[in-house]
Motif scaffolding. Structure first.
Motif, PDB file in Angstrom:
ATOM      1  N   GLU A   1     -18.072  -1.883   8.236  1.00 54.87           N
ATOM      2  CA  GLU A   1     -16.892  -2.125   8.789  1.00 54.87           C
ATOM      3  C   GLU A   1     -15.897  -1.010   8.982  1.00 54.87           C
ATOM      4  O   GLU A   1     -15.177  -1.533   8.346  1.00 54.87           O
ATOM      5  CB  GLU A   1     -16.523  -3.319   9.916  1.00 54.87           C
ATOM      6  CG  GLU A   1     -17.607  -4.292  10.273  1.00 54.87           C
ATOM      7  CD  GLU A   1     -17.198  -5.506  10.363  1.00 54.87           C
ATOM      8  OE1 GLU A   1     -15.810  -5.731  10.983  1.00 54.87           O
ATOM      9  OE2 GLU A   1     -17.631  -6.695  10.595  1.00 54.87           O
ATOM     10  N   PRO A   2     -15.892   0.609   9.129  1.00 54.54           N
ATOM     11  CA  PRO A   2     -15.189   1.584   8.320  1.00 54.54           C
ATOM     12  C   PRO A   2     -13.756   1.043   9.058  1.00 54.54           C
ATOM     13  O   PRO A   2     -12.233   1.068   8.118  1.00 54.54           O
ATOM     14  CB  PRO A   2     -15.518   2.879   8.740  1.00 54.54           C
ATOM     15  CG  PRO A   2     -17.035   2.436   9.222  1.00 54.54           C
ATOM     16  CD  PRO A   2     -17.705   1.014   9.469  1.00 54.54           C
ATOM     17  N   ARG A   3     -13.613   0.449  10.064  1.00 55.41           N
ATOM     18  CA  ARG A   3     -12.115  -0.026  10.223  1.00 55.41           C
ATOM     19  C   ARG A   3     -12.259  -1.917  10.790  1.00 55.41           C
ATOM     20  O   ARG A   3     -11.663  -1.938  12.104  1.00 55.41           O
ATOM     21  CB  ARG A   3     -12.217   0.171  11.797  1.00 55.41           C
ATOM     22  CG  ARG A   3     -11.335   1.839  11.743  1.00 55.41           C
ATOM     23  CD  ARG A   3     -11.421   2.720  12.595  1.00 55.41           C
ATOM     24  NE  ARG A   3     -11.644   4.652  12.668  1.00 55.41           N
ATOM     25  CZ  ARG A   3     -10.087   5.353  12.465  1.00 55.41           C
ATOM     26  NH1 ARG A   3      -8.763   4.187  11.834  1.00 55.41           N
ATOM     27  NH2 ARG A   3      -9.936   6.302  11.374  1.00 55.41           N
ATOM     28  N   PRO A   4     -12.343  -2.740   9.958  1.00 55.61           N
ATOM     29  CA  PRO A   4     -11.954  -3.959  10.328  1.00 55.61           C
ATOM     30  C   PRO A   4     -10.692  -4.490  10.513  1.00 55.61           C
ATOM     31  O   PRO A   4     -10.011  -4.113   9.964  1.00 55.61           O
ATOM     32  CB  PRO A   4     -12.995  -5.004   8.825  1.00 55.61           C
ATOM     33  CG  PRO A   4     -12.678  -3.859   7.491  1.00 55.61           C
ATOM     34  CD  PRO A   4     -12.990  -2.424   8.758  1.00 55.61           C
ATOM     35  N   CYS A   5     -10.854  -5.388  11.506  1.00 60.80           N
ATOM     36  CA  CYS A   5      -9.428  -5.436  12.844  1.00 60.80           C
ATOM     37  C   CYS A   5      -9.014  -7.216  11.027  1.00 60.80           C
ATOM     38  O   CYS A   5     -10.451  -7.263   9.916  1.00 60.80           O
ATOM     39  CB  CYS A   5      -9.961  -7.170  13.401  1.00 60.80           C
ATOM     40  SG  CYS A   5     -10.628  -7.946  13.394  1.00 60.80           S
ATOM     41  N   ARG A   6      -7.895  -7.078  11.167  1.00 60.54           N
ATOM     42  CA  ARG A   6      -7.478  -8.399   9.893  1.00 60.54           C
ATOM     43  C   ARG A   6      -8.098  -9.657   9.911  1.00 60.54           C
ATOM     44  O   ARG A   6      -8.439 -10.465   8.785  1.00 60.54           O
ATOM     45  CB  ARG A   6      -6.003  -8.700  10.434  1.00 60.54           C
ATOM     46  CG  ARG A   6      -5.333  -7.167   9.947  1.00 60.54           C
ATOM     47  CD  ARG A   6      -3.905  -8.037  10.402  1.00 60.54           C
ATOM     48  NE  ARG A   6      -3.145  -8.725   9.118  1.00 60.54           N
ATOM     49  CZ  ARG A   6      -3.220  -7.984   7.662  1.00 60.54           C
ATOM     50  NH1 ARG A   6      -2.588  -7.011   8.092  1.00 60.54           N
ATOM     51  NH2 ARG A   6      -2.414  -9.438   7.243  1.00 60.54           N
TER      52      ARG A   6
ATOM     53  N   VAL B   1      -5.470  -8.691   2.291  1.00 65.15           N
ATOM     54  CA  VAL B   1      -5.829  -7.339   3.664  1.00 65.15           C
ATOM     55  C   VAL B   1      -4.763  -6.509   3.826  1.00 65.15           C
ATOM     56  O   VAL B   1      -5.545  -5.678   4.689  1.00 65.15           O
ATOM     57  CB  VAL B   1      -5.550  -9.303   4.326  1.00 65.15           C
ATOM     58  CG1 VAL B   1      -5.754  -9.003   5.762  1.00 65.15           C
ATOM     59  CG2 VAL B   1      -5.851 -10.269   4.361  1.00 65.15           C
ATOM     60  N   ASP B   2      -4.078  -6.651   3.868  1.00 61.35           N
ATOM     61  CA  ASP B   2      -3.008  -5.278   3.355  1.00 61.35           C
ATOM     62  C   ASP B   2      -3.584  -4.010   3.548  1.00 61.35           C
ATOM     63  O   ASP B   2      -3.828  -2.681   3.924  1.00 61.35           O
ATOM     64  CB  ASP B   2      -1.120  -5.283   3.372  1.00 61.35           C
ATOM     65  CG  ASP B   2      -1.043  -6.590   3.954  1.00 61.35           C
ATOM     66  OD1 ASP B   2      -1.135  -6.802   4.941  1.00 61.35           O
ATOM     67  OD2 ASP B   2       0.780  -6.348   3.694  1.00 61.35           O
ATOM     68  N   ALA B   3      -4.094  -3.770   2.356  1.00 57.00           N
ATOM     69  CA  ALA B   3      -4.818  -3.133   1.311  1.00 57.00           C
ATOM     70  C   ALA B   3      -5.858  -2.953   2.350  1.00 57.00           C
ATOM     71  O   ALA B   3      -6.450  -1.787   2.253  1.00 57.00           O
ATOM     72  CB  ALA B   3      -5.250  -3.784  -0.690  1.00 57.00           C
TER      73      ALA B   3
ATOM     74  N   GLN C   1      -8.818   1.031  -4.805  1.00 59.85           N
ATOM     75  CA  GLN C   1      -8.296   0.204  -5.776  1.00 59.85           C
ATOM     76  C   GLN C   1      -7.065   0.632  -5.886  1.00 59.85           C
ATOM     77  O   GLN C   1      -5.656  -0.188  -5.641  1.00 59.85           O
ATOM     78  CB  GLN C   1      -8.337   0.473  -7.423  1.00 59.85           C
ATOM     79  CG  GLN C   1      -9.875   0.636  -7.849  1.00 59.85           C
ATOM     80  CD  GLN C   1     -10.258   1.145  -8.951  1.00 59.85           C
ATOM     81  OE1 GLN C   1     -10.487   2.346  -8.526  1.00 59.85           O
ATOM     82  NE2 GLN C   1     -10.643   0.441  -9.935  1.00 59.85           N
ATOM     83  N   GLN C   2      -6.437   1.990  -4.925  1.00 56.47           N
ATOM     84  CA  GLN C   2      -5.243   2.763  -5.309  1.00 56.47           C
ATOM     85  C   GLN C   2      -4.385   1.276  -4.201  1.00 56.47           C
ATOM     86  O   GLN C   2      -3.130   1.337  -4.144  1.00 56.47           O
ATOM     87  CB  GLN C   2      -5.077   3.882  -4.553  1.00 56.47           C
ATOM     88  CG  GLN C   2      -3.855   4.350  -4.683  1.00 56.47           C
ATOM     89  CD  GLN C   2      -2.721   4.937  -5.763  1.00 56.47           C
ATOM     90  OE1 GLN C   2      -3.271   5.087  -6.839  1.00 56.47           O
ATOM     91  NE2 GLN C   2      -1.583   4.322  -5.916  1.00 56.47           N
ATOM     92  N   ALA C   3      -5.100   1.037  -2.673  1.00 54.02           N
ATOM     93  CA  ALA C   3      -4.568   0.427  -1.726  1.00 54.02           C
ATOM     94  C   ALA C   3      -4.300  -0.847  -2.524  1.00 54.02           C
ATOM     95  O   ALA C   3      -3.015  -1.264  -1.815  1.00 54.02           O
ATOM     96  CB  ALA C   3      -5.114   0.317  -0.624  1.00 54.02           C
ATOM     97  N   PHE C   4      -4.693  -1.210  -3.295  1.00 56.68           N
ATOM     98  CA  PHE C   4      -4.034  -2.142  -3.822  1.00 56.68           C
ATOM     99  C   PHE C   4      -2.748  -2.129  -4.450  1.00 56.68           C
ATOM    100  O   PHE C   4      -2.632  -3.571  -4.720  1.00 56.68           O
ATOM    101  CB  PHE C   4      -5.249  -3.009  -4.933  1.00 56.68           C
ATOM    102  CG  PHE C   4      -6.672  -4.149  -3.983  1.00 56.68           C
ATOM    103  CD1 PHE C   4      -7.213  -3.693  -2.808  1.00 56.68           C
ATOM    104  CD2 PHE C   4      -6.455  -5.504  -4.660  1.00 56.68           C
ATOM    105  CE1 PHE C   4      -8.019  -4.284  -2.645  1.00 56.68           C
ATOM    106  CE2 PHE C   4      -7.422  -6.440  -3.684  1.00 56.68           C
ATOM    107  CZ  PHE C   4      -8.367  -5.508  -3.501  1.00 56.68           C
ATOM    108  N   LYS C   5      -3.257  -1.335  -5.362  1.00 52.95           N
ATOM    109  CA  LYS C   5      -1.245  -1.357  -6.264  1.00 52.95           C
ATOM    110  C   LYS C   5      -0.427  -0.565  -5.597  1.00 52.95           C
ATOM    111  O   LYS C   5       0.172  -1.894  -5.292  1.00 52.95           O
ATOM    112  CB  LYS C   5      -2.177  -0.088  -7.319  1.00 52.95           C
ATOM    113  CG  LYS C   5      -0.757   0.254  -7.234  1.00 52.95           C
ATOM    114  CD  LYS C   5      -0.691   2.083  -8.540  1.00 52.95           C
ATOM    115  CE  LYS C   5       0.118   2.080  -9.155  1.00 52.95           C
ATOM    116  NZ  LYS C   5       0.041   3.764 -10.358  1.00 52.95           N
TER     117      LYS C   5
END
Length: 159
Positions: free
Chosen positions: A125-130, A151-153, A96-100
């Motif tokens: 997948e803790p580290r998914p690619c874009r 996607v960035d968040a 949620q914070q990343a979305f903000k």
């Protein structure tokens, strides 16, 4: 129509970690029960046909469109809604914070669906690619963000 169609059905499920026992009409959607009976209005209802994705919740860890799932189909299962993502003290959870932080909120109507899709993806997948993130969020319709901030968040949380 017979009277059996409107007879209440007993339903037991776990919602956001809390056990719930309800009596519901068999024809009611999970989204309707979450919103009206449990007051969890973060689960949005946009199209009521499963197209927009705003009603996405996790049912036993899998993303589902709550508007197309009957509440009785969730009997005995775990349901997680967007309300489960906040910290215990009420602060925003990491996604949620990343979305903000990445301006992925815009009007906010589709945000709960994106958050639940992102949560499910990050758990698998803790580290998914874009590309994986894009494929995941393409299941949700949005008119405001252009998807890049979403996607960035998700990518930021996966770092």
């Amino acid at each position: 129509m017979t009277s059996e169609a409107t007879e209440p059905v007993s339903l037991k499920l776990t919602v956001n970690g809390d056990p719930c026992a309800l009596e519901v009409e068999a024809r009611r959607s999970l989204a309707d029960v979450l919103r009206r009976d449990l007051g969890l209005t973060g689960t949005r209802v946009g199209c009521e046909t499963g197209v927009c994705g705003s009603c996405t919740v996790l049912l036993d860890d899998e993303p589902v469109r709550a508007c197309t799932v009957l509440a009785v189909q969730a009997d005995g299962q775990r349901v997680e809604t967007v309300e489960s993502l906040a910290e215990d003290d009420g602060r925003l959870g990491p996604l949620q914070q990343a979305f903000k932080d990445h301006f992925a909120l815009q009007c906010g109507f589709c945000t709960p669906g994106f958050l639940m899709l992102g949560t499910a993806l990050l758990r698998r997948e803790p580290r998914p690619c874009r590309d994986r993130i894009r494929a995941c969020v393409s299941a949700n319709l949005c008119r405001c963000t252009g998807y890049s901030p979403v996607v960035d968040a998700i990518e930021a949380v996966g770092r």
